[in-house]
Design a protein around this motif. Structure first.
Motif, PDB file in Angstrom:
ATOM      1  N   ASP B  44      11.409   6.368  18.020  1.00  0.00           N
ATOM      2  CA  ASP B  44      11.078   4.940  17.878  1.00  0.00           C
ATOM      3  C   ASP B  44       9.775   4.824  17.089  1.00  0.00           C
ATOM      4  OD1 ASP B  44      12.911   3.079  19.393  1.00  0.00           O
ATOM      5  OD2 ASP B  44      12.471   4.470  21.009  1.00  0.00           O
ATOM      6  N   MET B  45       8.843   5.687  17.450  1.00  0.00           N
ATOM      7  CA  MET B  45       7.535   5.679  16.783  1.00  0.00           C
ATOM      8  C   MET B  45       7.674   6.107  15.317  1.00  0.00           C
ATOM      9  SD  MET B  45       5.096   5.036  19.114  1.00  0.00           S
ATOM     10  CE  MET B  45       3.578   5.830  18.622  1.00  0.00           C
ATOM     11  N   ALA B  46       8.343   7.235  15.111  1.00  0.00           N
ATOM     12  CA  ALA B  46       8.400   7.813  13.762  1.00  0.00           C
ATOM     13  C   ALA B  46       9.175   6.903  12.806  1.00  0.00           C
ATOM     14  CB  ALA B  46       9.041   9.199  13.816  1.00  0.00           C
ATOM     15  N   LEU B  47      10.315   6.412  13.237  1.00  0.00           N
ATOM     16  CA  LEU B  47      11.115   5.573  12.339  1.00  0.00           C
ATOM     17  C   LEU B  47      10.395   4.256  12.043  1.00  0.00           C
ATOM     18  CD1 LEU B  47      14.700   6.216  13.808  1.00  0.00           C
ATOM     19  CD2 LEU B  47      13.674   7.277  11.793  1.00  0.00           C
ATOM     20  N   SER B  48       9.675   3.743  13.038  1.00  0.00           N
ATOM     21  CA  SER B  48       8.887   2.524  12.788  1.00  0.00           C
ATOM     22  C   SER B  48       7.758   2.799  11.803  1.00  0.00           C
ATOM     23  CB  SER B  48       8.278   1.989  14.086  1.00  0.00           C
ATOM     24  OG  SER B  48       9.283   1.665  14.997  1.00  0.00           O
ATOM     25  N   ASN B  49       7.157   3.960  11.956  1.00  0.00           N
ATOM     26  CA  ASN B  49       6.092   4.349  11.035  1.00  0.00           C
ATOM     27  C   ASN B  49       6.581   4.399   9.598  1.00  0.00           C
ATOM     28  OD1 ASN B  49       3.398   4.981  11.264  1.00  0.00           O
ATOM     29  ND2 ASN B  49       3.804   6.738  12.571  1.00  0.00           N
ATOM     30  N   ILE B  50       7.718   5.043   9.424  1.00  0.00           N
ATOM     31  CA  ILE B  50       8.276   5.180   8.071  1.00  0.00           C
ATOM     32  C   ILE B  50       8.652   3.792   7.546  1.00  0.00           C
ATOM     33  CG2 ILE B  50      10.152   6.208   6.724  1.00  0.00           C
ATOM     34  CD1 ILE B  50      10.151   8.494   8.880  1.00  0.00           C
ATOM     35  N   ALA B  51       9.239   2.975   8.413  1.00  0.00           N
ATOM     36  CA  ALA B  51       9.588   1.609   8.014  1.00  0.00           C
ATOM     37  C   ALA B  51       8.339   0.856   7.563  1.00  0.00           C
ATOM     38  CB  ALA B  51      10.254   0.880   9.178  1.00  0.00           C
ATOM     39  N   LEU B  52       7.257   1.024   8.303  1.00  0.00           N
ATOM     40  CA  LEU B  52       6.006   0.332   7.946  1.00  0.00           C
ATOM     41  C   LEU B  52       5.483   0.802   6.601  1.00  0.00           C
ATOM     42  CD1 LEU B  52       4.180   0.185  11.383  1.00  0.00           C
ATOM     43  CD2 LEU B  52       4.669  -1.760   9.889  1.00  0.00           C
ATOM     44  N   ASP B  53       5.539   2.104   6.362  1.00  0.00           N
ATOM     45  CA  ASP B  53       5.127   2.621   5.048  1.00  0.00           C
ATOM     46  C   ASP B  53       5.945   1.971   3.942  1.00  0.00           C
ATOM     47  OD1 ASP B  53       3.289   4.356   6.161  1.00  0.00           O
ATOM     48  OD2 ASP B  53       4.578   6.131   6.026  1.00  0.00           O
ATOM     49  N   LEU B  54       7.262   1.923   4.163  1.00  0.00           N
ATOM     50  CA  LEU B  54       8.150   1.416   3.113  1.00  0.00           C
ATOM     51  C   LEU B  54       7.943  -0.079   2.893  1.00  0.00           C
ATOM     52  CD1 LEU B  54      11.344   3.461   4.053  1.00  0.00           C
ATOM     53  CD2 LEU B  54       9.957   3.738   1.993  1.00  0.00           C
ATOM     54  N   ILE B  55       7.770  -0.823   3.974  1.00  0.00           N
ATOM     55  CA  ILE B  55       7.523  -2.267   3.821  1.00  0.00           C
ATOM     56  C   ILE B  55       6.186  -2.474   3.102  1.00  0.00           C
ATOM     57  CG2 ILE B  55       7.098  -4.431   5.095  1.00  0.00           C
ATOM     58  CD1 ILE B  55       9.183  -3.310   7.180  1.00  0.00           C
ATOM     59  N   GLY B  56       5.232  -1.633   3.397  1.00  0.00           N
ATOM     60  CA  GLY B  56       3.939  -1.689   2.694  1.00  0.00           C
ATOM     61  C   GLY B  56       4.100  -1.415   1.204  1.00  0.00           C
ATOM     62  N   GLN B  57       4.886  -0.411   0.874  1.00  0.00           N
ATOM     63  CA  GLN B  57       5.143  -0.116  -0.549  1.00  0.00           C
ATOM     64  C   GLN B  57       5.842  -1.300  -1.211  1.00  0.00           C
ATOM     65  OE1 GLN B  57       7.442   3.540  -0.747  1.00  0.00           O
ATOM     66  NE2 GLN B  57       5.897   4.715   0.371  1.00  0.00           N
ATOM     67  N   ALA B  58       6.809  -1.861  -0.500  1.00  0.00           N
ATOM     68  CA  ALA B  58       7.553  -3.002  -1.052  1.00  0.00           C
ATOM     69  C   ALA B  58       6.601  -4.153  -1.364  1.00  0.00           C
ATOM     70  CB  ALA B  58       8.629  -3.460  -0.067  1.00  0.00           C
ATOM     71  N   ARG B  59       5.682  -4.416  -0.452  1.00  0.00           N
ATOM     72  CA  ARG B  59       4.767  -5.540  -0.669  1.00  0.00           C
ATOM     73  C   ARG B  59       3.908  -5.327  -1.910  1.00  0.00           C
ATOM     74  NH1 ARG B  59       1.615  -7.026   4.629  1.00  0.00           N
ATOM     75  NH2 ARG B  59       1.033  -8.786   3.290  1.00  0.00           N
ATOM     76  N   GLU B  60       3.433  -4.104  -2.089  1.00  0.00           N
ATOM     77  CA  GLU B  60       2.616  -3.833  -3.277  1.00  0.00           C
ATOM     78  C   GLU B  60       3.435  -3.982  -4.558  1.00  0.00           C
ATOM     79  OE1 GLU B  60       0.730  -0.066  -2.772  1.00  0.00           O
ATOM     80  OE2 GLU B  60      -0.306  -0.722  -0.962  1.00  0.00           O
ATOM     81  N   LEU B  61       4.650  -3.462  -4.502  1.00  0.00           N
ATOM     82  CA  LEU B  61       5.490  -3.530  -5.701  1.00  0.00           C
ATOM     83  C   LEU B  61       5.940  -4.959  -6.006  1.00  0.00           C
ATOM     84  CD1 LEU B  61       7.435  -0.250  -4.944  1.00  0.00           C
ATOM     85  CD2 LEU B  61       6.147  -0.663  -7.059  1.00  0.00           C
TER      86      LEU B  61
END
Lengths: 330, 258
Positions: B44-61
């Protein structure tokens, strides 16, 4: 996220303890010393704490579900990231609370199994549904706010691992609480529709949140031992009153109305609330809240559907250990 | 009243940023669906972490795409007010989570690519993309390690986990070709040193896959038929459902601040 009904000490097997050690133990508690995992402790102290900490851990994990319900629908990317991070924090709280409970001698698996079997409780507040985005703001503002009231005194709990876990949990909860309030503030400064959404959420959550502090002092039976052991430092009603006094001005600032027509402010400045409907509380505790069945079903489903993954991880770890042993023997 | 879709002037650079943003958002969204339902709390922690990274990348892009486009679009308009035909993500990332093996194989295929991709993009002549790459590269390296470890555990775990992992590889393989496809607009960015030619990454990507698959006692498919279409908005049926959920608030309550 939260604990309730902290006044549930086990008293049955205390007579069996060595009286001298028990006296010494109590002297340490009275001197505000922290009890650590390897220290001697009365069996009832161990049992009470195991139950309280594991219930707290279960609450964090079940509490992921109502808020998780909005991760995929959060209205902006910023809100989506913040909510996901928040729910992830709750999971982290669950993890280190299970770890704290494990220091008392029960494994995480045993504790989780007890919850899935319906033998261990979690906070009744998570048996209510999150119907609109305003519920996410309200949970942060009120549910986390109530949790903080309960948990700040626990930072001074006599059991060291629990007290230390609470220090970290409280820091994160207070961040969540501000985040929730900020969601409410945004709604209340928004359109009529948004303000109505905020008021509706407050109407639905107010009374269940007050129930989070547990039954009224007059009817609580087991506060004595927990108080004596300095697990519990304030009564349910004291904490509830503190929460109400802190929250009413916040609601006023938002321009929202607390759904309690009989609420008055007394001469000392305390906001006196009307009588709480404890029948509802008892019904929810008995499994008849709007979401009890859904929450349990969701946790059981995750557990059952994940079984093959956990078996694979265990099997791989065993194979690897075997290979390493074989290599070392060569 | 429903909100109309925004229009985006898809110049090559805008489209380039938008495609990567859509990849990151859609995969992040998929991973976030696991939150509270994973096989163990650590995941739960790890997949949420990765999701957060990806959503963060999406926002920058998205932010960069909006800036380059220079109209009044922003990250939220780009994410919430384009429909399925306007989304530009890979078919791979919109595939449903399925079981844990499918989620991790999808992640493994994607992260094995982005790990190489973002590292190469750190040399982009576009300073913003290079900066986004520098941050994303660190994240992707962790995502790849996490996914690789799981592929090995599942492949070399039990008979059931092996079968599920192998099945997931075969199911998702046809969606990997799209990562290496390039159209004329992207070709112009590659020639200008702004974008990386993904074809140059394919050999190393395959090597990562086969190294991990070997250790996991799994086999990569021989079949080389590849599905295409995501980059030009021809998606699977799954994406529309994902978007209807993701965009529901902005569609029901148009133009409000949240």
């Amino acid at each position: 996220m939260y604990t309730q009904a902290l006044n549930t000490a086990e008293t049955d097997d205390r007579g069996l303890e060595d009286a001298a050690r028990a006296a010494q133990f109590q002297a340490r508690i009275d001197a505000e010393e922290r009890i650590e995992p390897n220290d001697w402790m009365p069996a009832a102290y161990r049992k009470t704490l195991t139950r309280q900490i594991s219930q707290h851990a279960h609450s964090e994990i079940v509490g992921m579900l109502p808020e998780g319900n909005w991760i995929t629908r959060a209205p902006t990317l910023r809100r989506k990231a913040a909510l996901l991070a928040k729910v992830q924090d709750e999971c982290g709280h669950g993890l280190y609370l299970y770890a704290a409970a494990e220091t008392l001698g029960s494994s995480r698996e045993e504790l989780v199994d007890a919850m899935l079997a319906g033998k261990a409780k979690y906070s009744s507040i998570f048996n209510y549904p999150t119907l609109t985005w305003a519920d996410i703001g309200t949970i942060g503002w009120l549910v986390d706010g109530a949790a903080i009231m309960n948990q700040i005194p626990l930072c001074r709990c006599s059991y060291g691992p629990y007290a230390r876990a609470m220090i970290r949990v409280c820091k994160e909860e207070s961040f969540h609480q501000r985040q929730g309030y900020e969601i409410m503030l945004t709604l209340c400064r928004g359109s009529d529709e948004q303000r109505a959404m905020a008021q509706d959420a407050l109407n639905r959550w107010w009374w269940p949140v007050l129930m989070m502090f547990g039954p009224p002092d007059a009817t609580s039976q087991h506060s004595d031992a927990s108080t004596k052991w300095k697990i519990k430092r304030f009564s349910n009603d004291e904490l509830r009153q503190k929460f109400v006094d802190a929250t009413v001005p916040q609601a006023q600032y938002l321009g929202l109305t607390i759904p309690d027509a009989g609420m008055t402010q007394d001469a000392d400045g305390h906001w006196r609330y009307s009588e709480i409907d404890w029948t509802e509380f008892k019904q929810v505790l008995a499994g008849n809240g709007p979401c009890n069945r859904d929450r349990m079903a969701a946790r059981r489903k995750a557990h059952e559907e994940g079984a093959w993954v956990r078996e694979a991880a265990a099997s791989y770890a065993a194979k690897r250990a075997q290979r390493q042993t074989a290599q070392a023997a060569e | 009243m429903a909100v109309a879709n925004i229009q985006v002037s898809e110049t090559p650079l805008v489209l380039y940023a938008l495609r990567r943003a859509d990849d990151a958002l859609i995969l992040g969204h998929r991973l976030s669906e696991w939150c509270g339902h994973a096989p163990m709390l650590e995941e739960d922690m790890a997949l949420s972490n990765i999701a957060l990274d990806l959503i963060g990348q999406a926002r920058e892009l998205y932010g960069y795409a909006a800036k380059v486009e220079g109209k009044d679009n922003d990250e939220d308009k780009l994410a919430y007010l384009r429909d399925v035909r306007q989304y530009r993500n890979l078919l791979l990332v919109e595939q449903p989570n399925g079981d844990f093996a499918q989620t991790l194989v999808r992640q493994f295929f994607y992260s094995a690519f982005t790990d190489l991709y973002w590292r190469a993009m750190m040399n982009s002549r576009d300073a913003t993309l290079a900066a986004i790459a520098a941050k994303s590269e660190k994240e992707s390296a962790y995502h790849l390690r996490h996914a690789s470890e799981w592929i090995i555990r599942l492949g070399d775990g039990t008979a059931e986990s092996h079968a599920r992992a192998q099945g997931a590889i075969e199911h998702l393989w046809a969606f990997t070709g799209e990562m290496f496809a390039v159209d004329d607009g992207e070709r112009s960015l590659i020639d200008a040193g702004i974008a990386v030619d993904p074809a140059t990454l394919r050999g190393r990507w395959l090597k990562t896959l086969s190294d991990v698959a070997n250790e996991a006692t799994l086999a990569l498919p021989q079949n080389d038929w590849m599905q295409q279409g995501g980059r030009s908005g021809r998606h699977s049926e799954h994406l529309g459902h994902l978007l209807s959920e993701l965009q529901s608030m902005q569609r029901i309550f148009p133009g409000l601040t949240w």
